[in-house]
Design a protein around this motif. Structure first.
Motif, PDB file in Angstrom:
ATOM      1  N   THR A  16       0.820  -1.211   0.000  1.00 19.08           N
ATOM      2  CA  THR A  16       0.000   0.000   0.000  1.00 19.08           C
ATOM      3  C   THR A  16       0.853   1.259   0.000  1.00 19.08           C
ATOM      4  O   THR A  16       0.374   2.329  -0.358  1.00 19.08           O
ATOM      5  N   ALA A  17       2.116   1.154   0.387  1.00 18.25           N
ATOM      6  CA  ALA A  17       2.995   2.322   0.434  1.00 18.25           C
ATOM      7  C   ALA A  17       3.723   2.549  -0.887  1.00 18.25           C
ATOM      8  O   ALA A  17       4.300   3.605  -1.098  1.00 18.25           O
ATOM      9  N   ILE A  18       3.689   1.573  -1.784  1.00 19.12           N
ATOM     10  CA  ILE A  18       4.387   1.702  -3.060  1.00 19.12           C
ATOM     11  C   ILE A  18       3.536   2.539  -4.005  1.00 19.12           C
ATOM     12  O   ILE A  18       2.343   2.290  -4.181  1.00 19.12           O
ATOM     13  N   ARG A  19       4.153   3.550  -4.612  1.00 19.17           N
ATOM     14  CA  ARG A  19       3.456   4.398  -5.588  1.00 19.17           C
ATOM     15  C   ARG A  19       3.983   4.040  -6.966  1.00 19.17           C
ATOM     16  O   ARG A  19       5.079   4.423  -7.346  1.00 19.17           O
ATOM     17  N   LEU A  20       3.174   3.306  -7.706  1.00 15.97           N
ATOM     18  CA  LEU A  20       3.566   2.820  -9.022  1.00 15.97           C
ATOM     19  C   LEU A  20       3.353   3.910 -10.061  1.00 15.97           C
ATOM     20  O   LEU A  20       2.298   4.548 -10.088  1.00 15.97           O
ATOM     21  N   PRO A  21       4.318   4.152 -10.944  1.00 18.74           N
ATOM     22  CA  PRO A  21       4.121   5.169 -11.990  1.00 18.74           C
ATOM     23  C   PRO A  21       3.122   4.686 -13.036  1.00 18.74           C
ATOM     24  O   PRO A  21       2.835   3.492 -13.146  1.00 18.74           O
ATOM     25  N   ILE A  22       2.611   5.640 -13.819  1.00 19.74           N
ATOM     26  CA  ILE A  22       1.606   5.343 -14.847  1.00 19.74           C
ATOM     27  C   ILE A  22       2.078   4.254 -15.821  1.00 19.74           C
ATOM     28  O   ILE A  22       1.299   3.348 -16.134  1.00 19.74           O
ATOM     29  N   PRO A  23       3.318   4.285 -16.327  1.00 19.37           N
ATOM     30  CA  PRO A  23       3.726   3.191 -17.222  1.00 19.37           C
ATOM     31  C   PRO A  23       3.665   1.817 -16.554  1.00 19.37           C
ATOM     32  O   PRO A  23       3.339   0.827 -17.200  1.00 19.37           O
ATOM     33  N   GLY A  24       3.939   1.762 -15.268  1.00 20.70           N
ATOM     34  CA  GLY A  24       3.837   0.491 -14.540  1.00 20.70           C
ATOM     35  C   GLY A  24       2.398   0.019 -14.417  1.00 20.70           C
ATOM     36  O   GLY A  24       2.110  -1.171 -14.533  1.00 20.70           O
ATOM     37  N   ILE A  25       1.493   0.958 -14.192  1.00 21.37           N
ATOM     38  CA  ILE A  25       0.071   0.615 -14.102  1.00 21.37           C
ATOM     39  C   ILE A  25      -0.427   0.087 -15.441  1.00 21.37           C
ATOM     40  O   ILE A  25      -1.140  -0.919 -15.497  1.00 21.37           O
ATOM     41  N   VAL A  26      -0.020   0.747 -16.541  1.00 22.86           N
ATOM     42  CA  VAL A  26      -0.428   0.295 -17.875  1.00 22.86           C
ATOM     43  C   VAL A  26       0.134  -1.097 -18.145  1.00 22.86           C
ATOM     44  O   VAL A  26      -0.552  -1.955 -18.712  1.00 22.86           O
ATOM     45  N   LEU A  92       5.003  -2.295 -28.722  1.00 22.35           N
ATOM     46  CA  LEU A  92       5.708  -2.495 -29.993  1.00 22.35           C
ATOM     47  C   LEU A  92       6.560  -1.282 -30.343  1.00 22.35           C
ATOM     48  O   LEU A  92       7.698  -1.423 -30.807  1.00 22.35           O
ATOM     49  N   LEU A  93       6.019  -0.088 -30.112  1.00 19.21           N
ATOM     50  CA  LEU A  93       6.806   1.123 -30.358  1.00 19.21           C
ATOM     51  C   LEU A  93       7.998   1.209 -29.412  1.00 19.21           C
ATOM     52  O   LEU A  93       9.089   1.633 -29.813  1.00 19.21           O
ATOM     53  N   LEU A  94       7.801   0.816 -28.168  1.00 21.62           N
ATOM     54  CA  LEU A  94       8.925   0.798 -27.223  1.00 21.62           C
ATOM     55  C   LEU A  94       9.987  -0.198 -27.661  1.00 21.62           C
ATOM     56  O   LEU A  94      11.190   0.062 -27.513  1.00 21.62           O
ATOM     57  N   ASP A  95       9.571  -1.331 -28.204  1.00 23.01           N
ATOM     58  CA  ASP A  95      10.530  -2.317 -28.716  1.00 23.01           C
ATOM     59  C   ASP A  95      11.326  -1.776 -29.893  1.00 23.01           C
ATOM     60  O   ASP A  95      12.454  -2.219 -30.141  1.00 23.01           O
ATOM     61  N   MET A  96      10.738  -0.821 -30.631  1.00 24.02           N
ATOM     62  CA  MET A  96      11.444  -0.204 -31.749  1.00 24.02           C
ATOM     63  C   MET A  96      12.195   1.058 -31.298  1.00 24.02           C
ATOM     64  O   MET A  96      12.576   1.887 -32.116  1.00 24.02           O
ATOM     65  N   GLU A 101      12.071   7.854 -23.636  1.00 22.05           N
ATOM     66  CA  GLU A 101      12.342   8.894 -22.648  1.00 22.05           C
ATOM     67  C   GLU A 101      11.199   8.938 -21.639  1.00 22.05           C
ATOM     68  O   GLU A 101      10.071   8.569 -21.933  1.00 22.05           O
ATOM     69  N   LEU A 102      11.502   9.413 -20.443  1.00 23.42           N
ATOM     70  CA  LEU A 102      10.532   9.382 -19.354  1.00 23.42           C
ATOM     71  C   LEU A 102       9.256  10.146 -19.691  1.00 23.42           C
ATOM     72  O   LEU A 102       8.145   9.649 -19.485  1.00 23.42           O
ATOM     73  N   ALA A 103       9.388  11.347 -20.233  1.00 22.45           N
ATOM     74  CA  ALA A 103       8.201  12.155 -20.547  1.00 22.45           C
ATOM     75  C   ALA A 103       7.359  11.488 -21.632  1.00 22.45           C
ATOM     76  O   ALA A 103       6.121  11.446 -21.534  1.00 22.45           O
ATOM     77  N   ALA A 104       8.020  10.969 -22.657  1.00 30.56           N
ATOM     78  CA  ALA A 104       7.285  10.307 -23.739  1.00 30.56           C
ATOM     79  C   ALA A 104       6.616   9.027 -23.253  1.00 30.56           C
ATOM     80  O   ALA A 104       5.492   8.716 -23.657  1.00 30.56           O
ATOM     81  N   ALA A 105       7.283   8.289 -22.383  1.00 30.21           N
ATOM     82  CA  ALA A 105       6.695   7.057 -21.847  1.00 30.21           C
ATOM     83  C   ALA A 105       5.458   7.364 -21.006  1.00 30.21           C
ATOM     84  O   ALA A 105       4.457   6.646 -21.074  1.00 30.21           O
ATOM     85  N   ARG A 106       5.522   8.433 -20.238  1.00 32.42           N
ATOM     86  CA  ARG A 106       4.358   8.813 -19.436  1.00 32.42           C
ATOM     87  C   ARG A 106       3.204   9.264 -20.319  1.00 32.42           C
ATOM     88  O   ARG A 106       2.043   8.908 -20.080  1.00 32.42           O
TER      89      ARG A 106
END
Length: 128
Positions: A16-26, A92-96, A101-106
């Motif tokens: 419950t204390a872990i704050r997962l970033p949006i890419p992790g949730i996806v 698939l885009l990440l694989d290519m 970058e962090l901002a683009a991934a978010r």
């Protein structure tokens, strides 16, 4: 060396204390939606076969799909498919090596959530 040895590590992981970033949730939702689609595949195949069979099996299909709980389940499966599809394109885009970058991934993670939920609402209106 002595400094790292004196640190106390947590004995129990506090989920419950872990704050997962949006890419992790996806990413987690991508796995959950894939598992849900796989587990419901026999039901979807049965509904598909019933819809294309004889007029009697189509009546059975119409009765089953007309129930509100079945519509709710189909709405959930529709979201699972749309999310899995959109997140799959993102991966698939990440694989290519696109959008690493962090901002683009978010931004791409937020886009996956927005697009999949929007398409679910649009198609869900047609379902109900």
């Amino acid at each position: 060396m002595a400094n790292t040895a004196s640190k106390t590590r947590p004995k129990h992981l506090q989920l419950t204390a872990i704050r997962l970033p949006i890419p992790g949730i996806v990413s987690i939702l991508h796995r959950v939606s894939g598992a849900g689609l796989f587990l419901c595949l026999p039901l979807l195949l049965w509904l598909f076969a019933a819809s294309l069979g004889s007029p009697e099996t189509f009546d059975t299909f119409s009765t089953v799909v007309g129930h509100p709980l079945a519509k709710l389940l189909l709405l959930g499966l529709m979201w699972a498919y749309l999310h899995h599809f959109c997140a799959g394109i993102r991966f698939l885009l990440l694989d290519m090596h696109q959008g690493l970058e962090l901002a683009a991934a978010r931004k791409s993670s937020v886009a996956v959530l927005v697009v999949s939920l929007t398409l679910t609402v649009i198609l869900g209106v047609k379902l109900w």
